[in-house]
Design a protein around this motif. Structure first.
Motif, mmCIF file in Angstrom:
data_model
loop_
_atom_site.group_PDB
_atom_site.id
_atom_site.type_symbol
_atom_site.label_atom_id
_atom_site.label_comp_id
_atom_site.label_asym_id
_atom_site.label_seq_id
_atom_site.Cartn_x
_atom_site.Cartn_y
_atom_site.Cartn_z
ATOM 1 N N ASP A 16 8.595 -42.548 57.542
ATOM 2 C CA ASP A 16 8.949 -41.714 56.391
ATOM 3 C C ASP A 16 7.890 -41.815 55.298
ATOM 4 O OD1 ASP A 16 11.228 -40.848 57.640
ATOM 5 O OD2 ASP A 16 12.617 -42.024 56.393
ATOM 6 N N ALA A 17 7.363 -43.022 55.093
ATOM 7 C CA ALA A 17 6.321 -43.210 54.074
ATOM 8 C C ALA A 17 5.057 -42.441 54.454
ATOM 9 C CB ALA A 17 6.004 -44.691 53.901
ATOM 10 N N ARG A 18 4.703 -42.469 55.724
ATOM 11 C CA ARG A 18 3.523 -41.732 56.173
ATOM 12 C C ARG A 18 3.724 -40.220 55.998
ATOM 13 N NH1 ARG A 18 1.512 -43.573 61.604
ATOM 14 N NH2 ARG A 18 0.369 -45.009 60.287
ATOM 15 N N GLU A 19 4.910 -39.733 56.354
ATOM 16 C CA GLU A 19 5.206 -38.311 56.187
ATOM 17 C C GLU A 19 5.167 -37.910 54.711
ATOM 18 O OE1 GLU A 19 8.887 -35.174 56.930
ATOM 19 O OE2 GLU A 19 9.127 -37.273 57.480
ATOM 20 N N SER A 20 5.745 -38.732 53.867
ATOM 21 C CA SER A 20 5.770 -38.450 52.438
ATOM 22 C C SER A 20 4.362 -38.454 51.847
ATOM 23 C CB SER A 20 6.652 -39.478 51.733
ATOM 24 O OG SER A 20 6.776 -39.173 50.382
ATOM 25 N N ARG A 21 3.555 -39.413 52.267
ATOM 26 C CA ARG A 21 2.167 -39.489 51.782
ATOM 27 C C ARG A 21 1.374 -38.254 52.188
ATOM 28 N NH1 ARG A 21 -2.136 -43.109 54.572
ATOM 29 N NH2 ARG A 21 -1.611 -41.474 55.976
ATOM 30 N N ARG A 22 1.547 -37.830 53.423
ATOM 31 C CA ARG A 22 0.834 -36.636 53.893
ATOM 32 C C ARG A 22 1.293 -35.385 53.161
ATOM 33 N NH1 ARG A 22 0.449 -37.924 60.331
ATOM 34 N NH2 ARG A 22 -1.248 -39.425 60.135
ATOM 35 N N SER A 23 2.565 -35.311 52.889
ATOM 36 C CA SER A 23 3.086 -34.174 52.139
ATOM 37 C C SER A 23 2.545 -34.182 50.714
ATOM 38 C CB SER A 23 4.616 -34.241 52.136
ATOM 39 O OG SER A 23 5.175 -33.061 51.696
ATOM 40 N N TYR A 24 2.461 -35.363 50.109
ATOM 41 C CA TYR A 24 1.880 -35.491 48.770
ATOM 42 C C TYR A 24 0.423 -35.021 48.786
ATOM 43 C CZ TYR A 24 0.501 -37.534 44.315
ATOM 44 O OH TYR A 24 0.023 -37.706 43.041
ATOM 45 N N GLU A 25 -0.333 -35.463 49.789
ATOM 46 C CA GLU A 25 -1.741 -35.079 49.886
ATOM 47 C C GLU A 25 -1.906 -33.579 50.091
ATOM 48 O OE1 GLU A 25 -3.065 -37.590 53.057
ATOM 49 O OE2 GLU A 25 -3.317 -39.330 51.729
ATOM 50 N N ALA A 26 -1.019 -32.959 50.865
ATOM 51 C CA ALA A 26 -1.081 -31.510 51.074
ATOM 52 C C ALA A 26 -0.821 -30.773 49.763
ATOM 53 C CB ALA A 26 -0.066 -31.079 52.138
ATOM 54 N N ASN A 27 0.148 -31.245 48.987
ATOM 55 C CA ASN A 27 0.415 -30.639 47.682
ATOM 56 C C ASN A 27 -0.755 -30.840 46.726
ATOM 57 O OD1 ASN A 27 3.153 -29.415 47.548
ATOM 58 N ND2 ASN A 27 3.746 -31.429 48.296
ATOM 59 N N LEU A 28 -1.398 -31.993 46.808
ATOM 60 C CA LEU A 28 -2.559 -32.257 45.963
ATOM 61 C C LEU A 28 -3.709 -31.316 46.311
ATOM 62 C CD1 LEU A 28 -3.919 -33.962 43.785
ATOM 63 C CD2 LEU A 28 -4.541 -35.600 45.590
ATOM 64 N N ARG A 29 -3.935 -31.092 47.606
ATOM 65 C CA ARG A 29 -4.987 -30.142 48.027
ATOM 66 C C ARG A 29 -4.664 -28.732 47.555
ATOM 67 N NH1 ARG A 29 -4.944 -33.428 52.576
ATOM 68 N NH2 ARG A 29 -3.561 -32.048 53.698
ATOM 69 N N MET A 30 -3.390 -28.342 47.651
ATOM 70 C CA MET A 30 -2.994 -27.016 47.183
ATOM 71 C C MET A 30 -3.224 -26.895 45.675
ATOM 72 S SD MET A 30 0.542 -24.982 47.830
ATOM 73 C CE MET A 30 1.485 -25.244 46.346
ATOM 74 N N PHE A 31 -2.914 -27.935 44.923
ATOM 75 C CA PHE A 31 -3.139 -27.932 43.481
ATOM 76 C C PHE A 31 -4.624 -27.805 43.174
ATOM 77 C CE2 PHE A 31 -3.980 -29.952 39.423
ATOM 78 C CZ PHE A 31 -3.032 -29.364 38.606
ATOM 79 N N ASP A 32 -5.453 -28.583 43.865
ATOM 80 C CA ASP A 32 -6.904 -28.529 43.639
ATOM 81 C C ASP A 32 -7.480 -27.153 43.971
ATOM 82 O OD1 ASP A 32 -7.081 -31.103 42.686
ATOM 83 O OD2 ASP A 32 -7.635 -31.967 44.637
ATOM 84 N N GLN A 33 -7.019 -26.559 45.058
ATOM 85 C CA GLN A 33 -7.503 -25.229 45.429
ATOM 86 C C GLN A 33 -7.071 -24.181 44.406
ATOM 87 O OE1 GLN A 33 -6.095 -24.688 49.430
ATOM 88 N NE2 GLN A 33 -7.814 -25.818 50.318
ATOM 89 N N SER A 34 -5.841 -24.279 43.945
ATOM 90 C CA SER A 34 -5.367 -23.336 42.929
ATOM 91 C C SER A 34 -6.148 -23.483 41.632
ATOM 92 C CB SER A 34 -3.879 -23.556 42.643
ATOM 93 O OG SER A 34 -3.118 -23.290 43.783
ATOM 94 N N ARG A 35 -6.411 -24.725 41.255
ATOM 95 C CA ARG A 35 -7.192 -24.972 40.039
ATOM 96 C C ARG A 35 -8.610 -24.431 40.192
ATOM 97 N NH1 ARG A 35 -8.038 -30.986 38.667
ATOM 98 N NH2 ARG A 35 -9.470 -30.684 40.379
ATOM 99 N N GLY A 36 -9.197 -24.605 41.380
ATOM 100 C CA GLY A 36 -10.526 -24.066 41.640
ATOM 101 C C GLY A 36 -10.564 -22.548 41.553
ATOM 102 N N MET A 37 -9.543 -21.908 42.110
ATOM 103 C CA MET A 37 -9.487 -20.440 42.038
ATOM 104 C C MET A 37 -9.298 -19.975 40.598
ATOM 105 S SD MET A 37 -7.489 -19.166 45.472
ATOM 106 C CE MET A 37 -5.989 -20.035 45.149
ATOM 107 N N LEU A 38 -8.491 -20.685 39.831
ATOM 108 C CA LEU A 38 -8.272 -20.338 38.432
ATOM 109 C C LEU A 38 -9.566 -20.509 37.626
ATOM 110 C CD1 LEU A 38 -6.043 -19.382 36.535
ATOM 111 C CD2 LEU A 38 -5.531 -21.775 36.066
#
Length: 125
Positions: free
Chosen positions: A94-116
């Motif tokens: 569960d910790a590994r799944e949660s960490r990966r999900s956190y990292e995916a959200n972080l990448r999405m945030f970074d990409q959105s910020r880059g596009m902005l």
């Protein structure tokens, strides 16, 4: 901005989940401890902006492990006491799944910020 809202809410939710997983792991040897679980709920924060928030914390109602240790102060007449229902393998998965999900959200945030930022650069010209 909507994607950034969704990403930050996802990171916040996964942080809460990781905290509960950490509590479960820390209490794996605590007699009578019940594993905590959490689910997520979708909410609308702004106009057309969706987000996820942690729901209620629930206790796992599965059977507690019966531990044989006659010298333990909580042991009954037969030498058994109720352990916890935390399975460390499940918690680590569960910790590994949660960490990966956190990292995916972080990448999405970074990409959105880059596009902005790119949009702002185009508007400045």
């Amino acid at each position: 901005m909507r994607s950034m809202t969704a990403a930050t809410s996802g990171m916040d939710s996964q942080t809460t989940r990781l905290r509960l997983i950490s509590e479960n792991i820390a209490n794996a040897d605590t007699p009578g401890y019940r594993r905590k679980t959490i689910s997520f709920e979708e909410v609308h924060r702004q106009e057309d902006a969706r987000a996820v928030v942690p729901g209620r914390v629930r206790l796992d109602r599965s059977e507690l492990e019966r531990v044989f240790e006659p010298a333990h102060p909580m042991a009954d007449e037969q030498g058994y006491y109720d352990g916890s229902n935390v399975d460390l393998i499940i918690e680590m998965a569960d910790a590994r799944e949660s960490r990966r999900s956190y990292e995916a959200n972080l990448r999405m945030f970074d990409q959105s910020r880059g596009m902005l930022n790119s949009l702002f650069e185009l508007l400045r010209r």
